[in-house]
Design an enzyme around this catalytic site. Structure first.
Site: not given
Ligand code: GDP
Ligand code: IMO
Ligand code: MG
Length: 423
Positions: A13, A16, A40-41, A224
């Site tokens: 998270d 990416k 979840g991207h 991840q």
């Molecule tokens: P990913 O899994 O690495 O793609 O990241 P996620 O989408 O799960 O989580 C990142 C969260 O931060 C999302 O809700 C994005 O919209 C948000 N986000 C990304 N970059 C920024 C930033 O620079 N500032 C803020 N406030 N939110 C951001």
């Molecule tokens: P993105 O790509 C954050 C965590 C889960 C759990 C562990 C194992 O959005 O960054 P799994 O479902 O693989 O058996 O879970 O890894 N986890 C993540 N945490 N971002 C993710 O993906 C994750 N994918 C799995 O919360 O602790």
């Molecule tokens: Mg994510």
């Protein structure tokens, strides 16, 4: 010939999805190399927020082809929902989205096994997203898995049945109560497989080789984060794939000497969702503020993310393991308003001060040692140029660059595509 990588350096998270979307204008192909719908991207532009789970984050750009690599595990049911959410955007998915024949399939019973395994673990549970990731990779390495390419063969339903039957007996082995209606789950699965089969299946390693040869620019997208890597993460509280740079080689069939830039992405603080060690975790109002301002809720499960200060010991480890050549710092805007910021630069471990990640970083073994830095009060979210960034933030960045010995090339100041500052 060269492929660039983008991967998360913390516990996932990091942002990416946002950055892959921003960078796609410079690439011809975006290729996901591991993980599955546990990811979840999030992408934001034109006032709309999109969440992708399996589909690469370059999908909204007309110029790019998106490849789901052999290292990814696909749940046809979730995949179909993702495709349906994209229907309204006229993206020419049939041409732009290609799936590796060697990617493994998540069956409904993999999800049930995940639930059974987690329930049986009780308090020691991993905190899995329960998407069936662990059981699917277990079948892959156990040489029992079903692959996308199997769907093109006549006997795939027999193979499916044998595997699902085996899973059912495994579920009954766990002494837990898991309620399910397999007939219903299977009806949904078979319907979803039919829509998956409308897409193009390819020999992705060959496709990517030829694309490189003809001069196409490829960005490999990780899911991840490095601390969730099956080998190098905080085992057993990890996911079941190699999230680190080496995973791009095995997950796409790209040779190590073809990897060029390794773009490592991190948040200006730390978060983690699910169980497992997190030395800099905060349980006070500072952590609560990070979570609230940063809107730290899992994009896949909606669970609140645990928050804490930046852990430079862990970040250094991730930079080294991945061979990161450039860094991207996300969510700097979330730290605006704190008088003092802390960065963990070492741990107290068994009576000693150490600056590397020990085998066991459970809270009872490790106490973070912090360096304090001046905070900044300015709202960063409207800024678009590096010259606008406040001095205290520049000092924070310079400190990290010096410690990590890698330049920070992008500073993200909000979730939108446009809130991206190049340095
Ligand atoms: P990913 O899994 O690495 O793609 O990241 P996620 O989408 O799960 O989580 C990142 C969260 O931060 C999302 O809700 C994005 O919209 C948000 N986000 C990304 N970059 C920024 C930033 O620079 N500032 C803020 N406030 N939110 C951001
Ligand atoms: P993105 O790509 C954050 C965590 C889960 C759990 C562990 C194992 O959005 O960054 P799994 O479902 O693989 O058996 O879970 O890894 N986890 C993540 N945490 N971002 C993710 O993906 C994750 N994918 C799995 O919360 O602790
Ligand atoms: Mg994510």
């Amino acid at each position: 010939m060269a492929v660039d990588l983008l991967l998360g350096l913390q516990w996932g998270d990091e942002g990416k999805g946002k950055i892959v979307d921003v960078l796609t204008q410079d690439y011809d192909i975006i290729a996901r190399f591991q993980g599955g719908p546990n990811a979840g991207h999030t992408l934001e532009f034109d006032g709309i927020k999109h969440v992708l789970h399996t589909i690469p984050s370059g999908i909204f750009h007309k110029n790019a082809i998106n490849v789901v690599g052999n290292g990814v595990v696909i749940d046809p049911v979730i995949f179909r929902k993702e495709l349906e959410a994209l229907e309204q955007f006229d993206l020419d998915i049939q041409t732009k989205l290609l799936i590796s024949r060697k990617a493994h399939l998540i069956l409904p019973t993999h999800r049930l096994l995940d639930a059974a395994s987690e329930t049986a673990k009780g308090k020691a549970k991993i905190g899995s997203t329960l998407k069936g990731i662990g059981p699917t990779y277990m079948d892959k390495t156990g040489r029992n898995g079903m692959r996308v390419g199997d769907l093109e063969l006549g006997d795939w339903k027999e193979k499916y049945r044998a595997l699902a039957n085996k899973h059912e007996s495994m579920i009954s082995f766990y002494d837990v109560d898991i309620q399910y209606d397999l007939a219903e789950l299977e009806a949904e699965f078979f319907a979803s497989v039919a829509s998956l089969k409308d897409l193009q299946f390819i020999d992705s390693e060959e496709y990517l080789y030829q694309a490189q040869k003809s001069g196409k620019k490829i960005l490999a997208e990780g899911a991840q984060g490095s601390l969730l890597d099956i080998d190098f993460g905080t085992y057993p509280f990890v996911t079941s794939s190699n999230t680190t740079a080496a995973g791009a080689c095995t997950g796409l069939g790209v040779a190590p000497n073809q990897i060029k830039d390794v773009k490592g992405i991190f948040k200006a603080y730390s978060t983690r969702v699910g169980s497992g060690p997190f030395p800099t975790e905060l349980f006070d109002e500072v952590g609560e503020t990070m979570g609230r301002v940063g809107n730290e809720f899992g994009a896949t499960t909606g669970r609140p993310r645990r928050c804490g200060w930046l852990d430079l010991v862990a970040l250094k480890y991730a930079v080294r393991i991945n061979g990161v050549t450039e860094l991207m710092m996300m969510k700097g805007d979330v730290l605006s308003g704190f008088d003092q910021l802390k960065i963990c630069t070492a741990y107290h471990y068994k009576g000693k001060k150490i600056d590397h990640l020990p085998y066991n970083i459970e809270a009872e073994n490790v106490t973070p040692i912090y360096t304090e830095m001046e905070g900044w009060q300015e709202d960063l979210t409207k800024m678009s140029e590096a010259q606008q960034l406040p001095k205290a933030l520049n000092d924070y960045i310079s400190f990290l660059e010096k410690e990590l010995e890698v330049p920070i090339k992008i500073v993200s100041v909000g979730p939108d595509r446009k809130q991206t500052i190049y340095r």
